[in-house]
Design an enzyme around this catalytic site. Structure first.
Site, mmCIF file in Angstrom:
data_model
loop_
_atom_site.group_PDB
_atom_site.id
_atom_site.type_symbol
_atom_site.label_atom_id
_atom_site.label_comp_id
_atom_site.label_asym_id
_atom_site.label_seq_id
_atom_site.Cartn_x
_atom_site.Cartn_y
_atom_site.Cartn_z
ATOM 1 N N ARG A 107 -7.432 12.625 0.638
ATOM 2 C CA ARG A 107 -6.396 13.150 1.530
ATOM 3 C C ARG A 107 -4.987 12.671 1.188
ATOM 4 O O ARG A 107 -4.014 13.278 1.561
ATOM 5 C CB ARG A 107 -6.727 12.857 2.990
ATOM 6 N N HIS A 135 -3.797 -4.541 7.714
ATOM 7 C CA HIS A 135 -3.892 -3.426 8.657
ATOM 8 C C HIS A 135 -2.977 -3.609 9.850
ATOM 9 O O HIS A 135 -3.076 -4.600 10.569
ATOM 10 C CB HIS A 135 -5.319 -3.156 9.153
ATOM 11 N N ARG A 147 -9.579 7.876 -1.309
ATOM 12 C CA ARG A 147 -10.576 8.269 -0.308
ATOM 13 C C ARG A 147 -11.489 9.343 -0.850
ATOM 14 O O ARG A 147 -11.110 10.121 -1.731
ATOM 15 C CB ARG A 147 -9.878 8.781 0.959
ATOM 16 N N THR A 206 -8.365 3.531 8.203
ATOM 17 C CA THR A 206 -9.551 2.676 8.277
ATOM 18 C C THR A 206 -9.600 1.978 9.645
ATOM 19 O O THR A 206 -8.691 1.225 9.988
ATOM 20 C CB THR A 206 -9.511 1.620 7.146
ATOM 21 N N ASN A 243 0.855 -1.189 0.000
ATOM 22 C CA ASN A 243 0.000 0.000 0.000
ATOM 23 C C ASN A 243 0.895 1.245 0.000
ATOM 24 O O ASN A 243 1.731 1.422 0.895
ATOM 25 C CB ASN A 243 -0.890 -0.045 1.254
ATOM 26 N N HIS A 295 -5.661 3.595 -1.817
ATOM 27 C CA HIS A 295 -6.997 3.891 -1.294
ATOM 28 C C HIS A 295 -7.367 5.282 -1.799
ATOM 29 O O HIS A 295 -6.768 6.280 -1.376
ATOM 30 C CB HIS A 295 -6.944 3.848 0.241
ATOM 31 N N GLU A 323 -10.904 -9.382 2.989
ATOM 32 C CA GLU A 323 -9.648 -9.002 3.639
ATOM 33 C C GLU A 323 -9.981 -8.854 5.121
ATOM 34 O O GLU A 323 -10.846 -8.050 5.496
ATOM 35 C CB GLU A 323 -9.098 -7.697 3.068
ATOM 36 N N HIS A 358 0.925 6.221 1.797
ATOM 37 C CA HIS A 358 1.758 7.114 2.610
ATOM 38 C C HIS A 358 2.810 7.862 1.802
ATOM 39 O O HIS A 358 3.319 8.886 2.241
ATOM 40 C CB HIS A 358 2.396 6.354 3.764
ATOM 41 N N GLU A 407 -8.765 0.491 -3.198
ATOM 42 C CA GLU A 407 -9.701 0.511 -2.060
ATOM 43 C C GLU A 407 -10.608 1.713 -2.210
ATOM 44 O O GLU A 407 -10.138 2.828 -2.451
ATOM 45 C CB GLU A 407 -8.933 0.651 -0.743
HETATM 46 N N1 PXP Z 1 -5.898 -3.012 4.029
HETATM 47 C C1 PXP Z 1 -6.858 -2.064 4.077
HETATM 48 C C2 PXP Z 1 -8.220 -2.427 3.619
HETATM 49 C C3 PXP Z 1 -6.557 -0.755 4.509
HETATM 50 O O1 PXP Z 1 -7.541 0.182 4.533
HETATM 51 C C4 PXP Z 1 -5.244 -0.438 4.878
HETATM 52 C C5 PXP Z 1 -4.894 0.944 5.315
HETATM 53 O O2 PXP Z 1 -5.079 1.834 4.260
HETATM 54 C C6 PXP Z 1 -4.272 -1.455 4.791
HETATM 55 C C7 PXP Z 1 -4.627 -2.736 4.395
HETATM 56 C C8 PXP Z 1 -2.842 -1.203 5.144
HETATM 57 O O3 PXP Z 1 -2.728 -0.940 6.503
HETATM 58 P P1 PXP Z 1 -1.366 -0.405 7.091
HETATM 59 O O4 PXP Z 1 -1.080 0.887 6.413
HETATM 60 O O5 PXP Z 1 -1.641 -0.267 8.548
HETATM 61 O O6 PXP Z 1 -0.322 -1.444 6.780
#
Ligand code: PXP
Length: 241
Positions: A49, A192, A45, A101, A7, A43, A151, A10, A70
């Site tokens: 953001r 997550h 959003r 999330t 992901n 994601h 997931e 960031h 996402e």
């Molecule tokens: N899976 C989903 C559905 C998420 O919303 C997120 C956070 O955007 C992640 C995985 C990744 O989580 P993390 O950034 O805490 O590794």
């Protein structure tokens, strides 16, 4: 074979802090693929953001890159996702005030709406996933909704492990849900709050096929890359590069 989804939201958060172009999520997506990511998660959003529409468009157009998009259940987001044509879509709950999330979808409450959304994506031949809490009842509802994948939200487990609390009960819930989902023909993903330690624990659940990880990968990359960048600057300043 277990897969890693990276992901890169960031990267966009850091880029947006300056309102400039660096670091580019588009380049980060290419970089992650080259480094061995099986797919890239972004994601988009509702408040944009971090990832912006243009980022999503450019990333979804990278040839040979599997993109997991996402989105929330908002109708405009569904329309945007269909235009973007990612390979995979993961439906997540969204709440304006959250930092990230915070939990899985409320499947019972949103059954009808989710069913419509999933069938819309199926028509488009986009793989569907639902971000859910590790609750047995939600696995059964996921089956009724005919999603390709689920997931499982691992945030609670990760928090327990990081704060050195007893996590046996939460791990058992995730294990049971993964086994049931797999038996019902649903592909199981986890995501997550994962770091090296939590991922080592979760890799033992053989039913989990995909791990989606963001925050820790980007954060830890600072420590893996910081010394190289400082060395580069020192060479430049000392006229050696
Ligand atoms: N899976 C989903 C559905 C998420 O919303 C997120 C956070 O955007 C992640 C995985 C990744 O989580 P993390 O950034 O805490 O590794």
């Amino acid at each position: 074979m277990k897969r890693l989804g990276v992901n890169i939201d960031h990267v966009a958060t850091i880029r947006n802090a300056r309102g400039e172009k660096h670091p580019s999520p588009f380049l980060a997506a290419k970089f992650a693929k080259k480094a061995g990511a099986d797919s890239i998660t972004i994601h988009l959003r509702e408040d944009r953001r971090h990832i912006k529409d243009l980022d999503a468009k450019k990333i979804c157009s990278i040839k040979g890159l599997l993109v997991n998009l996402e989105i929330s259940t908002n109708l405009n987001m569904i329309k945007s996702a269909i235009k973007l044509r990612p390979d995979f879509v993961c439906i997540v709950p969204e709440n304006r005030k959250e930092i990230t999330t915070e939990g899985g979808l409320n499947l019972r409450k949103n059954k009808r709406r989710l069913k419509q959304i999933l069938s819309r994506f199926k028509k488009e031949k986009i793989r569907t996933s639902l971000f859910i809490n590790p609750i047995i009842d939600d696995i059964r509802i996921s089956k009724e909704l005919e999603t390709n994948c689920i997931e499982i939200h691992t945030g609670h487990l990760a928090n327990l492990i990081k704060s050195k609390k007893n996590y046996t009960k939460e791990l058992k819930k995730i294990t049971k849900c993964s086994i049931l989902a797999k038996n019902l023909g649903i592909e199981v993903h986890a995501g997550h709050g994962l770091d090296y330690k939590t991922t080592r624990i979760l890799r033992n659940i053989k039913e989990i096929e995909e791990y989606n990880i963001g925050h820790y990968i980007i954060g830890e990359s600072i420590f893996s890359g910081l010394s190289k960048v400082i060395k580069n600057f020192n060479k430049i300043i000392k006229n050696r590069k």
